[in-house]
Every structure is written in C-alpha cells, then in structure tokens.
Design an enzyme around this catalytic site. Structure first.
Site, mmCIF file in Angstrom:
data_model
loop_
_atom_site.group_PDB
_atom_site.id
_atom_site.type_symbol
_atom_site.label_atom_id
_atom_site.label_comp_id
_atom_site.label_asym_id
_atom_site.label_seq_id
_atom_site.Cartn_x
_atom_site.Cartn_y
_atom_site.Cartn_z
ATOM 1 N N CYS A 117 -17.187 -5.104 3.053
ATOM 2 C CA CYS A 117 -18.073 -4.818 4.178
ATOM 3 C C CYS A 117 -18.276 -3.314 4.320
ATOM 4 C CB CYS A 117 -17.487 -5.376 5.477
ATOM 5 S SG CYS A 117 -17.322 -7.164 5.472
ATOM 6 N N THR B 190 0.833 -1.205 0.000
ATOM 7 C CA THR B 190 0.000 0.000 0.000
ATOM 8 C C THR B 190 0.864 1.250 0.000
ATOM 9 O OG1 THR B 190 -1.841 -1.112 1.098
ATOM 10 C CG2 THR B 190 -1.753 1.290 1.268
ATOM 11 N N ASN C 235 -6.325 -9.580 -7.774
ATOM 12 C CA ASN C 235 -6.345 -10.335 -6.526
ATOM 13 C C ASN C 235 -7.588 -11.189 -6.366
ATOM 14 O OD1 ASN C 235 -7.450 -7.596 -6.356
ATOM 15 N ND2 ASN C 235 -7.964 -8.110 -4.243
ATOM 16 N N THR D 2 13.817 4.744 10.480
ATOM 17 C CA THR D 2 14.692 3.606 10.753
ATOM 18 C C THR D 2 14.145 2.349 10.092
ATOM 19 O OG1 THR D 2 15.336 4.573 12.866
ATOM 20 C CG2 THR D 2 15.739 2.214 12.579
ATOM 21 N N GLN E 80 0.302 -9.624 -6.137
ATOM 22 C CA GLN E 80 -0.192 -10.991 -6.326
ATOM 23 C C GLN E 80 0.700 -11.824 -7.243
ATOM 24 O OE1 GLN E 80 -2.453 -12.387 -4.586
ATOM 25 N NE2 GLN E 80 -3.313 -10.588 -3.581
ATOM 26 N N SER F 212 4.838 -7.049 -1.669
ATOM 27 C CA SER F 212 4.632 -7.141 -0.228
ATOM 28 C C SER F 212 5.060 -8.523 0.250
ATOM 29 C CB SER F 212 3.152 -6.906 0.106
ATOM 30 O OG SER F 212 2.963 -6.738 1.484
ATOM 31 N N ALA F 213 5.777 -8.561 1.366
ATOM 32 C CA ALA F 213 6.383 -9.816 1.827
ATOM 33 C C ALA F 213 5.368 -10.839 2.302
ATOM 34 C CB ALA F 213 7.378 -9.520 2.955
ATOM 35 N N HIS F 214 4.247 -10.389 2.872
ATOM 36 C CA HIS F 214 3.351 -11.354 3.515
ATOM 37 C C HIS F 214 2.542 -12.191 2.531
ATOM 38 C CE1 HIS F 214 -0.789 -9.495 3.270
ATOM 39 N NE2 HIS F 214 -0.068 -8.432 2.982
#
Length: 385
Positions: free
Chosen positions: A323, A70, A150, A235, A178, A198-200
C-alpha cells in the site's frame, strides 16, 4: 472464518498464553536484580533461552533475544558491516526478493556509501546461483538472504550460499522468519553465521524474536547495555521470551506431522483451484517451496478485488501488493521474477497453518469457484470486446 494468512502472523497457542500469564503474575522481577524475585526471573530466562536454543539448533551462548526479526536482521547486517570496518570488506549482497524491511535497510546503506548488490532470481523465484558466484567476491562483508520467501514460499540454497560466502571470507546471514515452524531448523549445521527468527510466526507472541550469532563472531550492539552478554541492552521481555520458548517447544513436538499435513493441504488447494478456475497461475510451482504457501493469480484480476470477495465469504488471505499514498504497488518479488506490473498486482497468497483442515480447503475451493469464476468470465468478455 477460515484463516489462511499464517505467513503474516499466527494466533498465540493456549499453552503459550498460559505460560506468559504465569510469568506476568508470578515471575515479575527484573532478571538483572540480585534479590529473590529478580533471581526467579533470571532462572526463568535461562530456562527459556535453553528451550529456544534447542529449537534453533544453536548453542545457548549464541542466542540473542530481540524485539523481533526486523531488529535481528538490522543487528546482523549493521553488526557485520561494522565488524568489517577498516578492512577491504565493505560490500553487502542481498537477494532481489528479500523482505521489504531488509531491502529498505540495504537502500539506506547504499545511500550512505555502502556498496550494495542484489542477486536476481529466475521465473520460478529460485536464486540465480550463477549470478551469485559473480557477485560474491573477496570484498564482500556480508551476504544476507531469507531462508524462504514470504510471498511465494520458494526456498533459498542456504548450504551452497554459505560455502560460497565462506570461500571468499564473507559472512552469511539467513532471515529464517518463514522457516520457523515450517521446516527443521539447525543453525549449527546450516553453515550460516547469523540467523533471525520471530516468535509470532509459530503461534508465539509478537514483539519478541532472536538472532543466533555463530560463536566467535563479535558484533557491535545496536543497543548498548549489560543484557544479553552485552550484545543487546534493555530489560529482557521475559513474558515474551517465555512465550517464545513455549511456542518453539510446541512447534518442535509436532513438526513432522504438521509439515506433512500442510503439504497435503497445499497440494489440495492448488489442484482444486486450478481445476475449478483454469485461469489460475501458481507462482514457484516448479521450485522447492515451503509446505504451506500458495501464491497465485486468477487471470489478471486485481488481488484486492479477489480478497474482498473471499473475506465477505469468511476466508482471509493476503496479497503481495504494497500500500502507498498512490494506491497499491506491485509485488517486488514477482517483478523480480519477470512478471508484469499488472500480473504482479493480481497475486494472492494463501498461507496455511497446522490447524487448517481438508474440509476448510474444500470450502475455499468451492467459494472461489462461485465468487471468482464470474469475475474471470467478465474479464475475458471485456478483453474480447
């Protein structure tokens, strides 16, 4: 539990956790400090940057670490628009099926006076390239599209878009969130000027991502500071970055095997569900897609009803609905593909991972027949009454 929501997030791999714990315990210094602990942290950061750059196919100097995709997307869009300030290039072009966060940014910028255009898609979710040719002109600062959707998994024509954008002097940003771990990434060869990850999404930690910035492209920073070659202050999240590197190496080492395995499972799941539940409709089935993603509806059964039944049986998937205070809103992706609101609210997404098995998929098909089949019978009877 059978987890089939890998496009939302993935479980951190054991080797990722191990490297992060080691950094937290042993390399805890600030990478900007000149003393021993700081320089040990600096070496770990340099090493991790090289590992992630190798995974993305970019130069080390092109990589900027962020808090996730993001932030990377915002940095790309806002930075490219700011870099074009004072020129005739003011317009932003997105696809109509971008992630809600990027579309929200686009709408906010439009409200602030930035001209915005959305490239439509066809009924399969494929980008309307003829429309793209009409929309991308000499006044465009940036074209921004996701590499793969996605929800549906449908792939975007990145190389063709890059050529089109560059013909008109515009930049191309690709949200590759993705794509990472589900296709071979090569920023250098892609033609893109900017690329977010994105790593996750590939068994790494949450809260860390990256933006690849083509060498020679200067972007004003979102966060000012000395870090990341003065492109992103603050940092560095060293444990997260090292975890990202471990996840990237893990994904690269098994990518060819994982892609073939997930593609086999996807086809098994689609064919099995369509066999036992003929009212199933798969979205984007005729398009080039990610090997792991199945987006479908069972008749017009509400997705939440279906997902509740599956979760009670220990099977976790997701819907494309959003939602809100007034309930659920239909998937904007499926609306853009021409679906009705009723059908769009019925969409369920199964997104597979390398650790899923054929036995698990067989169980999902059997359970779906048992718990969804009666709902479809009831729905058909109600419509006929």
């Amino acid at each position: 539990m059978i987890y089939l929501d890998h496009n939302a997030t993935t479980c951190p791999a054991p080797e990722v956790i191990a490297e992060m714990v080691d950094v937290l315990q042993r390399v805890w210094g600030n990478p900007s400090s000149t003393h021993g602990p700081g320089q040990a942290a600096r070496r770990a950061l340099v090493d991790a940057r090289a590992r992630v750059a190798a995974f993305l196919g970019c130069q080390v100097a092109e990589l900027v670490f962020t808090s996730g995709a993001t932030e990377a997307n915002h940095m790309a869009v806002l930075g490219a628009l700011a870099a074009a300030r004072g020129t005739a290039r003011r317009r932003l072009v997105l696809s109509a099926v971008e992630h809600p966060g990027l579309l929200a940014l686009g709408r906010r910028l439009a409200g602030e006076g930035v001209p915005l255009d959305l490239i439509p898609v066809d009924a399969q979710g494929r980008l309307d390239f003829a429309a793209a040719k009409e929309l991308i002109g000499d006044d465009v600062a940036l074209v921004s599209v996701m590499g793969a959707n996605n929800e549906t998994g449908v792939l975007m024509p990145i190389a063709e878009l890059a050529e089109l954008a560059h013909t008109h002097g515009a930049r191309l940003h690709v949200d590759a969130t993705q794509l990472a771990g589900k296709s071979a990434l090569n920023f250098a060869a892609s033609g893109a000027d900017l690329m977010s990850v994105s790593a996750h999404k590939l068994a790494g930690p949450k809260g860390v991502g990256a933006l690849a910035v083509r060498k020679g492209l200067a972007l004003p920073p979102l966060l000012s500071g000395r870090q990341e070659r003065q492109r992103r202050g603050g940092t560095e999240n060293l444990p997260g970055i090292v975890g990202f590197a471990a996840a990237a190496e893990r994904a690269a080492a098994t990518l060819a095997r994982d892609l073939a395995h997930m593609r086999f499972l996807r086809e098994h799941l689609e064919q099995g569900l369509q066999r036992v539940l003929p009212a199933s409709h798969v979205y984007g089935q005729e398009a080039a897609r990610l090997p792991n993603t199945v987006c479908l509806r069972f008749g017009t059964l509400d997705a939440e009803q279906v997902l509740n039944k599956l979760e009670r049986a220990g099977m976790l998937a997701s819907s494309g609905a959003a939602c809100s205070a007034g309930g659920t809103q239909p998937s904007h992706v499926l609306l853009a593909m021409g679906e009705s609101a009723e059908r769009a609210k019925a969409a369920v997404r199964f997104s597979l991972g390398p650790d899923n098995t054929a036995d698990e998929i067989g169980r999902v098909i059997a359970v779906a027949a048992r718990v969804i089949g009666p709902l479809l019978i009831d729905q058909t009877a109600a419509l006929a009454a």
